[in-house]
Design a protein around this motif. Structure first.
Motif, PDB file in Angstrom:
ATOM      1  N   GLU A  24       0.864  -0.883  -0.207  1.00 50.00           N
ATOM      2  CA  GLU A  24      -0.199   0.111  -0.002  1.00 50.00           C
ATOM      3  C   GLU A  24       0.713   1.349  -0.125  1.00 50.00           C
ATOM      4  O   GLU A  24       0.894   2.389  -0.596  1.00 50.00           O
ATOM      5  N   VAL A  25       2.026   1.234   0.902  1.00 47.93           N
ATOM      6  CA  VAL A  25       3.174   2.642   1.107  1.00 47.93           C
ATOM      7  C   VAL A  25       3.597   2.570  -0.237  1.00 47.93           C
ATOM      8  O   VAL A  25       3.973   3.952  -0.690  1.00 47.93           O
ATOM      9  N   ARG A  26       3.936   1.325  -0.744  1.00 47.55           N
ATOM     10  CA  ARG A  26       4.745   1.472  -2.085  1.00 47.55           C
ATOM     11  C   ARG A  26       4.522   1.881  -3.395  1.00 47.55           C
ATOM     12  O   ARG A  26       4.315   2.901  -3.844  1.00 47.55           O
ATOM     13  N   ARG A  27       2.736   1.815  -3.096  1.00 45.42           N
ATOM     14  CA  ARG A  27       1.677   2.296  -4.202  1.00 45.42           C
ATOM     15  C   ARG A  27       1.190   3.828  -4.486  1.00 45.42           C
ATOM     16  O   ARG A  27       1.754   4.280  -5.415  1.00 45.42           O
ATOM     17  N   ARG A  28       1.343   3.990  -2.901  1.00 46.56           N
ATOM     18  CA  ARG A  28       0.797   5.098  -3.111  1.00 46.56           C
ATOM     19  C   ARG A  28       1.817   6.491  -3.563  1.00 46.56           C
ATOM     20  O   ARG A  28       1.425   6.957  -4.525  1.00 46.56           O
ATOM     21  N   VAL A  29       3.476   5.982  -2.749  1.00 46.59           N
ATOM     22  CA  VAL A  29       4.429   6.470  -3.172  1.00 46.59           C
ATOM     23  C   VAL A  29       4.682   6.527  -4.724  1.00 46.59           C
ATOM     24  O   VAL A  29       4.868   8.017  -5.217  1.00 46.59           O
ATOM     25  N   PHE A  96      30.697   5.301  -6.997  1.00 47.70           N
ATOM     26  CA  PHE A  96      30.185   5.940  -8.595  1.00 47.70           C
ATOM     27  C   PHE A  96      30.309   7.597  -8.534  1.00 47.70           C
ATOM     28  O   PHE A  96      30.743   8.295  -7.454  1.00 47.70           O
ATOM     29  N   TYR A  97      30.252   7.866  -9.839  1.00 48.31           N
ATOM     30  CA  TYR A  97      30.890   8.975 -10.314  1.00 48.31           C
ATOM     31  C   TYR A  97      29.966   9.655 -10.954  1.00 48.31           C
ATOM     32  O   TYR A  97      29.537  10.903 -12.500  1.00 48.31           O
ATOM     33  N   SER A  98      28.528   9.101 -10.414  1.00 50.09           N
ATOM     34  CA  SER A  98      27.064  10.354 -11.567  1.00 50.09           C
ATOM     35  C   SER A  98      27.268  11.968 -11.382  1.00 50.09           C
ATOM     36  O   SER A  98      27.299  12.653 -10.557  1.00 50.09           O
ATOM     37  N   ASP A  99      26.415  12.333 -12.457  1.00 44.16           N
ATOM     38  CA  ASP A  99      26.683  13.664 -12.044  1.00 44.16           C
ATOM     39  C   ASP A  99      26.041  14.439 -11.145  1.00 44.16           C
ATOM     40  O   ASP A  99      26.498  15.646 -10.802  1.00 44.16           O
ATOM     41  N   ASN A 100      24.530  13.492 -10.924  1.00 43.15           N
ATOM     42  CA  ASN A 100      23.759  14.249  -9.679  1.00 43.15           C
ATOM     43  C   ASN A 100      23.434  12.810  -9.418  1.00 43.15           C
ATOM     44  O   ASN A 100      22.663  12.043  -9.302  1.00 43.15           O
ATOM     45  N   PHE A 101      23.266  12.964  -7.889  1.00 38.49           N
ATOM     46  CA  PHE A 101      22.817  11.806  -6.682  1.00 38.49           C
ATOM     47  C   PHE A 101      22.094  12.418  -5.665  1.00 38.49           C
ATOM     48  O   PHE A 101      22.499  12.738  -4.956  1.00 38.49           O
ATOM     49  N   PHE A 102      20.426  11.947  -5.512  1.00 37.52           N
ATOM     50  CA  PHE A 102      20.209  12.363  -4.347  1.00 37.52           C
ATOM     51  C   PHE A 102      19.165  11.656  -3.282  1.00 37.52           C
ATOM     52  O   PHE A 102      18.452  11.001  -4.652  1.00 37.52           O
ATOM     53  N   ARG A 103      18.611  11.490  -2.552  1.00 44.08           N
ATOM     54  CA  ARG A 103      18.012  10.848  -1.518  1.00 44.08           C
ATOM     55  C   ARG A 103      16.998  11.240  -1.271  1.00 44.08           C
ATOM     56  O   ARG A 103      17.622  12.381  -0.437  1.00 44.08           O
ATOM     57  N   TYR A 104      15.895  10.842  -1.520  1.00 43.77           N
ATOM     58  CA  TYR A 104      14.776  11.392  -0.657  1.00 43.77           C
ATOM     59  C   TYR A 104      14.080  10.657  -0.200  1.00 43.77           C
ATOM     60  O   TYR A 104      14.409   9.181  -0.120  1.00 43.77           O
ATOM     61  N   ARG A 105      12.947  10.462   0.950  1.00 44.37           N
ATOM     62  CA  ARG A 105      12.419  10.214   1.605  1.00 44.37           C
ATOM     63  C   ARG A 105      11.265  10.356   1.598  1.00 44.37           C
ATOM     64  O   ARG A 105      11.016  11.335   2.105  1.00 44.37           O
ATOM     65  N   LEU A 106      10.206   8.898   1.313  1.00 45.59           N
ATOM     66  CA  LEU A 106       8.434   9.873   0.854  1.00 45.59           C
ATOM     67  C   LEU A 106       7.894   8.755   1.857  1.00 45.59           C
ATOM     68  O   LEU A 106       8.007   7.952   1.224  1.00 45.59           O
ATOM     69  N   LYS A 107       6.959   9.015   2.795  1.00 45.64           N
ATOM     70  CA  LYS A 107       5.691   8.102   3.561  1.00 45.64           C
ATOM     71  C   LYS A 107       6.591   6.789   4.333  1.00 45.64           C
ATOM     72  O   LYS A 107       6.651   5.563   3.641  1.00 45.64           O
ATOM     73  N   GLU A 108       7.539   7.192   4.150  1.00 44.27           N
ATOM     74  CA  GLU A 108       8.913   5.782   5.137  1.00 44.27           C
ATOM     75  C   GLU A 108       9.853   4.483   3.672  1.00 44.27           C
ATOM     76  O   GLU A 108      10.530   4.096   3.445  1.00 44.27           O
TER      77      GLU A 108
END
Length: 213
Positions: A24-29, A96-108
């Motif tokens: 359910e949470v992964r679906r909503r995210v 890792f030498y990616s141009d951009n790397f971002f980590r976020y959290r949404l609803k756990e």
């Protein structure tokens, strides 16, 4: 598994994602991300475990690894801010030498956003770039149209990561088994990589072998 079993597992996985309580949470995210990225015109595609799940290669996943088109990184940041995603520390990014790397959290749920997913190990390199191949689409009722990186790109990513993360070996082998039963849909990805990049010797040999399936 044979080709029909992969098709069946894919259907089972998508049904579970759409309906099962545990998802359910992964679906909503996923729906929130897909909706806001469409509105903000973000170029994106699922990669790694969630991509394998939606192709029937694995039967579970925990978070979302998302390849972002480099031209739309600004739109991506704006979109995730709109839905309340929280930026997090990316931690150690050795190799890792990616141009951009971002980590976020949404609803756990963790969301790793990468543009030009570049892996360098010793004197070998591979860069998975959104604009270098055709993105595949998975239409999921109740969630939306979900873009996926091609299986060949996933194979290369797992192969490169396996060089210092042995736990990646299992999924790389699962993708090989998928190729053996379902074939190579995008041989040009492998051909272009062999021409453009210097891969580890064992991975280069595997790619050449797969092209001869």
């Amino acid at each position: 598994m044979d080709k029909e079993e992969y098709k069946y597992q894919k259907e089972v996985n998508i049904k579970a994602l759409r309906n099962d309580r545990e998802y359910e949470v992964r679906r909503r995210v996923l729906k929130e991300v897909a909706d806001v990225f469409e509105k903000e015109k973000v170029d994106w595609a699922l990669s790694c475990s969630s991509q394998l799940f939606l192709n029937g290669v694995v039967d579970d996943f925990h978070d979302f690894d998302i390849l972002i088109g480099g031209y739309t990184v600004g739109e991506m940041k704006k979109a995730l801010e709109k839905i309340g995603a929280i930026s997090r520390d990316i931690g150690d990014q050795t190799n890792f030498y990616s141009d951009n790397f971002f980590r976020y959290r949404l609803k756990e749920i963790d969301l790793d956003m990468v543009s030009s997913f570049r892996i360098v190990i010793f004197d070998t390199v591979y860069c998975c770039d959104y604009y270098e191949f055709d993105i595949e689409l998975s239409n999921i009722n109740g969630i939306g149209t979900i873009p996926l990186i091609p299986m060949e790109a996933s194979y290369l990513l797992y192969g490169m990561m396996e060089c210092w993360q042995p736990q990646r070996h299992h999924k790389r082998c699962l993708i090989e088994q998928y190729f053996e039963e379902c074939g190579i849909a995008n041989p040009q990805i492998f051909e272009n990589v062999l021409e453009k990049y210097k891969l580890p010797g064992w991975l280069e040999n595997n790619v050449k072998m797969l092209l001869n399936l």
